[in-house]
Design an enzyme around this catalytic site. Structure first.
Site, PDB file in Angstrom:
ATOM      1  N   GLY A  60       3.810  -0.603  -0.292  1.00 25.09           N
ATOM      2  CA  GLY A  60       4.376   0.704  -0.649  1.00 25.09           C
ATOM      3  C   GLY A  60       4.954   1.386   0.582  1.00 25.09           C
ATOM      4  O   GLY A  60       6.117   1.819   0.593  1.00 25.09           O
ATOM      5  N   GLY A  79      -3.034   2.760   1.711  1.00 24.38           N
ATOM      6  CA  GLY A  79      -4.478   2.521   1.717  1.00 24.38           C
ATOM      7  C   GLY A  79      -4.919   2.115   3.114  1.00 24.38           C
ATOM      8  O   GLY A  79      -4.229   1.364   3.787  1.00 24.38           O
ATOM      9  N   GLU A  92     -19.195 -19.184  30.714  1.00 21.05           N
ATOM     10  CA  GLU A  92     -20.311 -19.859  31.403  1.00 21.05           C
ATOM     11  C   GLU A  92     -19.876 -20.774  32.551  1.00 21.05           C
ATOM     12  O   GLU A  92     -20.638 -21.020  33.470  1.00 21.05           O
ATOM     13  CB  GLU A  92     -21.116 -20.680  30.378  1.00 21.05           C
ATOM     14  N   ASP A 125      -5.197  -6.298   0.774  1.00 21.21           N
ATOM     15  CA  ASP A 125      -4.858  -7.203  -0.336  1.00 21.21           C
ATOM     16  C   ASP A 125      -4.139  -8.481   0.099  1.00 21.21           C
ATOM     17  O   ASP A 125      -4.040  -9.408  -0.676  1.00 21.21           O
ATOM     18  CB  ASP A 125      -3.914  -6.485  -1.323  1.00 21.21           C
TER      19      ASP A 125
HETATM   20  P1  ADP Z   1       0.444   1.021   0.444  1.00 21.20           P
HETATM   21  O1  ADP Z   1       1.298   1.215   1.645  1.00 21.20           O
HETATM   22  O2  ADP Z   1      -0.976   0.750   0.841  1.00 21.20           O
HETATM   23  O3  ADP Z   1       1.001   0.033  -0.513  1.00 21.20           O
HETATM   24  P2  ADP Z   1       1.292   3.248  -1.279  1.00 21.20           P
HETATM   25  O4  ADP Z   1       1.963   2.380  -2.254  1.00 21.20           O
HETATM   26  O5  ADP Z   1       0.453   4.352  -1.782  1.00 21.20           O
HETATM   27  O6  ADP Z   1       0.328   2.422  -0.302  1.00 21.20           O
HETATM   28  O7  ADP Z   1       2.393   3.863  -0.311  1.00 21.20           O
HETATM   29  C1  ADP Z   1       2.062   4.781   0.712  1.00 21.20           C
HETATM   30  C2  ADP Z   1       3.101   5.841   0.827  1.00 21.20           C
HETATM   31  O8  ADP Z   1       4.365   5.251   1.148  1.00 21.20           O
HETATM   32  C3  ADP Z   1       3.348   6.626  -0.449  1.00 21.20           C
HETATM   33  O9  ADP Z   1       2.414   7.657  -0.620  1.00 21.20           O
HETATM   34  C4  ADP Z   1       4.750   7.148  -0.214  1.00 21.20           C
HETATM   35  O10 ADP Z   1       4.720   8.269   0.617  1.00 21.20           O
HETATM   36  C5  ADP Z   1       5.420   6.014   0.556  1.00 21.20           C
HETATM   37  N1  ADP Z   1       6.170   5.166  -0.402  1.00 21.20           N
HETATM   38  C6  ADP Z   1       5.692   4.158  -1.150  1.00 21.20           C
HETATM   39  N2  ADP Z   1       6.656   3.615  -1.921  1.00 21.20           N
HETATM   40  C7  ADP Z   1       7.779   4.296  -1.661  1.00 21.20           C
HETATM   41  C8  ADP Z   1       9.125   4.241  -2.130  1.00 21.20           C
HETATM   42  N3  ADP Z   1       9.513   3.357  -3.052  1.00 21.20           N
HETATM   43  N4  ADP Z   1      10.007   5.119  -1.632  1.00 21.20           N
HETATM   44  C9  ADP Z   1       9.644   6.013  -0.700  1.00 21.20           C
HETATM   45  N5  ADP Z   1       8.395   6.123  -0.228  1.00 21.20           N
HETATM   46  C10 ADP Z   1       7.465   5.293  -0.680  1.00 21.20           C
END
Ligand code: ADP
Length: 785
Positions: free
Chosen positions: A110, A15, A638, A156
């Site tokens: 993620g 995000g 200043e 978040d």
């Molecule tokens: P955020 O980083 O904001 O939490 P996401 O959870 O959508 O967003 O993760 C972004 C991207 O990171 C995903 O679309 C995926 O490509 C990669 N990703 C997330 N979790 C995993 C995982 N467990 N293993 C491998 N790639 C991941």
């Protein structure tokens, strides 16, 4: 032969969040500054898997103006392929084929989980690429270790190990702005509003929005109400309505659940508040779901600072990494930027969600940082003021005097409100001393109302988001009002403790009071200072309330000014900032807007320096091919020089430019005090004020001789590095204060000055003789603006 340049790539993923562009700008420019090639990977992991056009070399000028852009300009995407090994295999191949030595990933939990997996699998991915003939052993040999660093970009604030993620304070600012608007209409119609904010697994946004706005009730995933939430909420709302509150605000995080793990929806909350049956609240209730506005907009000053400093730190980390170095991410703890193990943070973050799923809420709370649990406590204190179960026994209850000293600063009222709430909930008697020591000395017995008055909670409760100083403030020192008179008044009004909020004058006042203790025993009561001044020049702390609000005002002001130049082009604005003899706000706003130069009192201004800067600007405009039409900024404090003030500097630049470019001065003046205080100032005000009250309370009532002997009975609360600490006034006065210049002896932010120069592309200019910043790097590898 020269070694090939290292290639450092930066990527934004998951995000989007405000501040991501600041990260890309900082990484690109710092990488170039360090003699590396910078690359951007467009569209997150998707781009890494696709390769080709998505991996692009970045030049210095490609990221000009990015600090003031929202979202991420290099794109982000959710990438399904990266969840699977074949996707990660292709990604590894693309990194090797492009010769990328190091990867800096900015994303949420993620994205960092993905990064962690990628790092873990790296050797086996390379082995597979060789064994399947996609790459040769020679091709993969230089890349045996994946040099990866994470940056947390997320609104978040959900990653364990860091107090703040890049973007979370911008999202909080947007939420609070909306809630402030809603409050006005709620109060007009005596309505209730249920506001849903983002946060699936993390209640940080909801909790801090609740603290900053003084909401009546907050629902967060980590801490469901122990009892029946319906009953609890109704009790609190009824109590608040009974004391005369005309508005009710309930904030619900997306992921809020009850103690059984069942989701709590805004509709349920609304139905309850609107319940017209017997005993129901029967409030006219509306729901507002804030949605994607929370992600939008440009980054607040804090996020720009975080993005920039962390981006710079990430480049340093990848350059310092050895095969043995554990993969890290860059965190911030209170005020300190630190490297921490990525794997641990990812694992801990996962355990929070797991603990919530398993309803082990104590564990979920314990895994969040200390600020989170402090804020939860703050929220409970300020919302349960009238509850009797926390009250101390009669003999322990104190009369606490509240006084504001110096110029108003954002967060003063929020601090007073929180401390009053704490006092009432403990049975203490909070007393306002209006208009500083001057008001105390001259108007205390005015009729019909004097300057010494008990607080009215209904009135004080509405101060959470108010700017200025509701109890009034004044610069006068106790010695000017008459020390004997002040000491007598403290005795006359039977104060057991004194809570002072203010800037350097407040610090000076406390110092005078402490020194006068020998002469006047009534001054031996515990006294503590909560620093609040936009100048951020109070010894004992790296942060004062109000300085964040001021930086936001300045950053917005500079963004607008910069944009105004786009119609005419080729314009330099010389902007004068406040700050007394402290260059903090000039430097930090310079960092947030990408200033070409910052002039500060700690360094001074010399003719040689001006000359070098003018020559540099000439060079910049000569080479400018017109991609960026925005103006350039010079920030001058200043008091940076007695002679070279903003107008004179602008005139000199104009004269020297010989019509090749224009120059104007601009003075924002008192705008810098800000209107509505920033959520950071409000939330920190609440948290620190409550700590101050606990501190004062710890001395016990009437124990003057003990208090006198304890150095901490006259103290300053402050954020120092990664800690919140109370410093004894005596030590600060004697060792930590540069009295003639009214600032701390050691400024913790001084090193940031160099980063402003590096990222602004300012060459090594000669420093004035008395400069405190002789530490500016001697290397000449500066890029060109
Ligand atoms: P955020 O980083 O904001 O939490 P996401 O959870 O959508 O967003 O993760 C972004 C991207 O990171 C995903 O679309 C995926 O490509 C990669 N990703 C997330 N979790 C995993 C995982 N467990 N293993 C491998 N790639 C991941």
């Amino acid at each position: 032969m020269e070694a090939p340049k290292k290639k450092i790539a930066v990527m934004t993923s998951g995000g989007d969040s405000p501040g991501m562009n600041g990260v890309v700008r900082a990484v690109v420019r710092m990488a170039i500054h360090m003699g590396c090639d910078a690359f951007a990977i467009y569209e997150g992991y998707e781009g890494l898997v696709r390769g080709g056009e998505c991996i692009k070399k970045m030049e210095w000028s490609d990221v000009r103006g990015w600090l003031s852009e929202g979202g991420t300009l290099i794109g982000t995407a959710r990438c399904m392929a990266f969840y699977e090994r074949p996707g990660r295999l292709t990604a590894a191949k693309n990194l090797v084929l492009n010769g990328i030595d190091a990867l800096i990933i900015c994303g949420g939990d993620g994205s960092l989980t993905g990064a962690d997996k990628f790092r873990d699998e790296w050797p086996s991915l390379l082995a597979e690429l060789v064994s399947t003939g996609q790459l040769t052993q020679n091709q993969v040999d230089p890349y045996k270790h994946l040099n990866l660093v994470g940056l947390v970009g997320s609104i978040d604030n959900d990653l364990s190990g860091t107090d703040a993620t890049i973007g979370c304070y911008s999202a909080l600012a947007r939420i609070c702005e909306m809630v402030d608007y809603i409050e006005a209409t709620a109060s007009s119609h005596s309505r209730a509003f249920v506001i849903e904010v983002m946060g699936r697994h993390c209640g940080w946004l909801a909790l801090l929005a609740g603290v900053a706005t003084g909401a009546d009730f907050v629902f967060i995933p980590e801490r469901p109400i122990d009892h029946d939430w319906k009953e609890d909420m109704c009790t609190v709302v009824k109590r608040h309505r009974n004391i005369g509150k005309r508005k009710t605000i309930v904030i619900v995080a997306e992921g809020a659940r009850d103690k059984n793990g069942t989701k709590i929806t805004p509709e349920e909350v609304k139905d309850l508040l609107a319940d017209k049956s017997d005993g129901g609240l029967a409030l006219d209730t509306r729901i507002t779901t804030l949605g994607h506005v929370q992600r939008g907009g440009t980054a607040v000053a804090y996020d720009r600072m975080l993005a920039t400093l962390q981006g710079v730190e990430a480049v340093k980390a990848v350059l310092e990494a050895t095969p043995e170095t554990e993969t890290c991410f860059i965190a911030i703890n209170e005020n300190k930027i630190v490297r921490k193990p990525l794997m641990k943070a990812v694992a801990e973050t996962k355990s929070v969600s797991k603990a919530v799923d398993e309803k082990d809420f104590d564990k979920a709370m314990s895994l969040r940082d200390t600020e989170f649990s402090d804020q939860y406590k703050s929220y409970l204190t300020t919302t349960n003021v009238m509850v009797d179960d926390r009250k101390l026994s009669q003999e322990k209850r104190m009369r606490v005097g509240f006084i504001n000293v110096g110029a108003p600063a954002g967060g003063m009222n929020a601090a007073v409100r929180a401390a009053v709430a704490y006092c009432i909930s403990r049975g203490h008697e909070p007393i306002a001393i209006h208009n500083g020591f001057a008001g105390f000395a001259r108007h205390h017995d005015d009729k019909p109302v004097g300057s010494v008055r008990p607080f009215d909670w209904l009135e004080t409760d509405s101060w959470a988001s108010k700017g200025g100083s509701e109890i009034g403030t004044n610069r006068e020192l106790p010695s000017e009002s008459g020390m004997e008179l002040i000491a007598n008044l403290i005795a006359q009004y039977k104060f057991d403790a004194l809570f002072i909020i203010g800037g350097f004058e407040a610090f000076h006042s406390l110092s005078e009071l402490r020194k006068a203790r020998e002469q006047y025993p009534s001054l031996c009561i515990p006294m503590t200072l909560l620093p609040a001044t936009i100048s951020n020049n109070v010894p004992g702390t790296e942060y004062s309330l109000g300085s964040d609000t001021c930086l936001n005002e300045l950053v917005q002001y500079c963004d607008k000014i910069k944009q105004s130049a786009s119609a005419t082009r080729r314009r330099v604005f010389v902007i004068e900032t406040q700050g007394g003899r402290s260059g903090y706000v000039a430097t930090l706003s310079g960092l947030g807007v990408g200033a070409s130069a910052v002039y500060i009192p700690e360094e001074g201004i010399s003719l040689e320096m001006l000359n070098a800067d003018v020559n540099h600007l000439k060079d910049v405009f000569r080479k400018d091919t017109g991609q960026s039409r925005a103006g350039r900024l010079i920030l001058v404090n200043e008091k940076a020089s007695k002679v070279y003030h903003a107008k004179l500097i602008a005139d000199i630049i104009r004269e020297e430019a010989h019509d090749r470019f224009e120059s104007r001065e601009s003075i924002p003046g008192h705008v810098q005090q800000g209107g509505v205080p920033s959520p950071m100032d409000r939330c920190r005000a609440v948290r620190l004020a409550i700590k101050c009250m606990e501190h004062l309370e710890s001395f016990g009532k009437g124990n003057l001789s003990a208090a006198k002997d304890d150095p901490l009975s006259a103290s300053v609360i402050g954020i120092q590095g990664s800690d919140v600490v109370f410093s004894p006034m005596k030590a600060l006065e004697e060792q930590g204060t540069d009295w003639p210049n009214r600032r701390p002896k050691a400024a913790a932010w001084l090193h940031i000055r160099e980063i402003v120069d590096i990222l602004g592309g300012r060459p090594n200019v000669p420093k004035p003789e008395k400069s405190l910043t002789g530490l500016i790097a001697k290397d000449t590898k500066r890029g060109i603006v």
